[in-house]
Design a protein around this motif. Structure first.
Motif, short mmCIF file in Angstrom:
data_model
loop_
_atom_site.label_atom_id
_atom_site.label_comp_id
_atom_site.label_asym_id
_atom_site.label_seq_id
_atom_site.Cartn_x
_atom_site.Cartn_y
_atom_site.Cartn_z
N ALA A 176 -5.19 1.69 -15.70
CA ALA A 176 -5.23 0.61 -16.69
C ALA A 176 -5.73 -0.65 -16.00
O ALA A 176 -5.19 -1.02 -14.95
N ALA A 177 -6.76 -1.29 -16.55
CA ALA A 177 -7.44 -2.39 -15.88
C ALA A 177 -7.89 -1.87 -14.51
O ALA A 177 -8.46 -0.78 -14.43
N ASP A 178 -7.63 -2.59 -13.42
CA ASP A 178 -8.04 -2.11 -12.10
C ASP A 178 -6.91 -1.38 -11.39
O ASP A 178 -7.08 -0.97 -10.23
N GLY A 179 -5.77 -1.24 -12.03
CA GLY A 179 -4.61 -0.65 -11.37
C GLY A 179 -4.37 0.79 -11.78
O GLY A 179 -5.11 1.37 -12.59
N SER A 210 -1.85 -2.55 -8.42
CA SER A 210 -2.65 -3.43 -9.28
C SER A 210 -4.13 -3.38 -8.94
O SER A 210 -4.96 -3.92 -9.67
N ASN A 211 -4.48 -2.72 -7.85
CA ASN A 211 -5.87 -2.64 -7.42
C ASN A 211 -6.12 -1.25 -6.86
O ASN A 211 -5.63 -0.90 -5.79
N TYR A 229 0.91 -6.92 -13.90
CA TYR A 229 -0.21 -7.35 -13.06
C TYR A 229 -1.40 -7.71 -13.95
O TYR A 229 -1.47 -7.33 -15.13
N LYS A 230 -2.31 -8.47 -13.36
CA LYS A 230 -3.57 -8.80 -14.00
C LYS A 230 -4.70 -8.26 -13.13
O LYS A 230 -4.54 -8.07 -11.92
N ARG A 231 -5.83 -8.03 -13.74
CA ARG A 231 -6.98 -7.55 -12.99
C ARG A 231 -7.29 -8.54 -11.86
O ARG A 231 -7.41 -9.74 -12.08
N PRO A 236 1.35 -5.89 -7.82
CA PRO A 236 2.03 -6.15 -9.09
C PRO A 236 3.36 -6.86 -8.86
O PRO A 236 3.93 -6.81 -7.77
N GLN A 237 3.85 -7.52 -9.89
CA GLN A 237 5.17 -8.15 -9.86
C GLN A 237 6.18 -7.14 -10.40
O GLN A 237 6.03 -6.64 -11.52
#
Length: 333
Positions: A176-179, A210-211, A229-231, A236-237
């Motif tokens: 999901a996203a970059d994670g 997250s990556n 997390y965000k891209r 991640p938190q």
């Protein structure tokens, strides 16, 4: 393409179709309409493109096969590949591609099962080919590929709740996203909006990164924990899930906002809207909103916000609704 995993008959049909297109596209009388039809077929399923590419590699074998001494030319003396040779090439391709698919599976390059699911205006329950169960929220989309060494899901958009079948030797990896989230047998929820991702683990354990490009498996999640997390985030938190967490309320058709600032509430709302709502400034974003809402009626919520909050609505040049805080008048002396 159907949502169910491909059967042997479907694989055979793809092989036959790839052989047909390999023959037609190399024929001198192939029309523009046929080439357009081929492109539609090729783009309809990832295995279509793979099989055709495999046949192109094998096509050179046909070029080395013995040809008849004389070939009847068509008008204007334009040379044509003999149909006997084309038939042999198609037969060679039909035999070679299944072997390539089998080799690709053994090498872990190709899946033996591919599924694509969408939920548009209703919540949808689906079963993956490995037996895992997934509940898709409105406006959600995902794909599932079953490889020899892993089960891989890509959440294209939206939200999904997973009940993963237990198979320690065959990990379940969701992107999901970059994670990515890596589990074996567990239950968890993944919410994604634009570049934001939130993972809630209900039972079992998992690893969250997250990556996907970073070395390592990620940070461990246990029951009643959450990762955000965000891209582009390095890590991640991770936090404990609050006892009053309402992130799964969507499974009952509800969105619960527990006195959240608009900066935090709007991503949860916008996930369901065709035109995301914006805030005009920091002061507007800090205004709080609470309540329980029907996820199918969130468009009407936007129009009613000025009735319950000190805001008014405008629109930006892209047509998005914009919330503006109403300036507070200074008290009279």
């Amino acid at each position: 393409m159907t949502d169910s995993s491909l059967s042997q008959a479907e694989y055979d049909a793809i092989t036959d179709a790839a052989a047909h297109w390999c023959t037609r596209l190399h024929a001198i009388d192939c029309t523009a309409q046929e080439r357009i039809a081929f492109e539609h077929w090729r783009d309809a399923h990832p295995l279509h493109a793979f099989e055709y590419e495999a046949m192109l590699e094998i096509w050179e074998i046909a070029g080395d096969l013995p040809r008849p001494d004389a070939v009847e030319p068509i008008s204007h003396s334009r040379p044509v590949m003999p149909w006997r040779t084309l038939g042999i090439a198609a037969a060679v391709c039909a035999l070679a591609v299944p072997l390539a698919l089998y080799g690709g599976w053994n090498m872990g390059w190709l899946p033996n099962s591919y599924q694509h699911f969408e939920a548009r205006e209703t919540v949808r329950q689906v079963i993956l080919s490995d037996g895992s169960q997934v509940e898709l929220n409105l406006g959600s989309e995902l794909t599932f590929s079953n490889y020899k060494d892993q089960r891989q899901v890509t959440l294209e958009k939206g939200e999904a709740f997973f009940s993963v079948s237990d198979d320690a030797s065959h990990p379940f990896i969701l992107k999901a996203a970059d994670g990515r989230i890596r589990v074996t047998g567990t239950r968890f929820n993944v919410w994604m909006y634009e570049d934001q991702v939130r993972v809630n683990l209900i039972e079992g354990s998992g690893l969250v990164s997250s990556n996907d490009d970073l070395v390592g498996n990620g940070m461990r999640l246990g029951p009643a924990t959450q990762a955000r997390y965000k891209r582009g985030d390095f890590t991640p938190q991770i936090s404990q899930t609050d006892a009053n967490d309402n992130s799964l309320a969507w499974r009952s058709g509800k969105l619960v906002l527990d006195n959240l600032e608009l900066n935090d509430a709007l991503p949860l709302i916008n996930r369901y809207l065709s035109k995301p709502v914006m805030v005009a400034d920091h002061n507007t974003g800090s205004i709080r909103l609470g309540g329980i809402y029907n996820i199918k009626e969130l468009n009407s919520l936007v129009a009613s916000l000025p009735k319950v909050l000190p805001v008014y609505l405008t629109r930006n040049k892209e047509g998005n609704p914009v919330l503006n805080s109403i300036p507070q008048q200074a008290p009279k002396s």
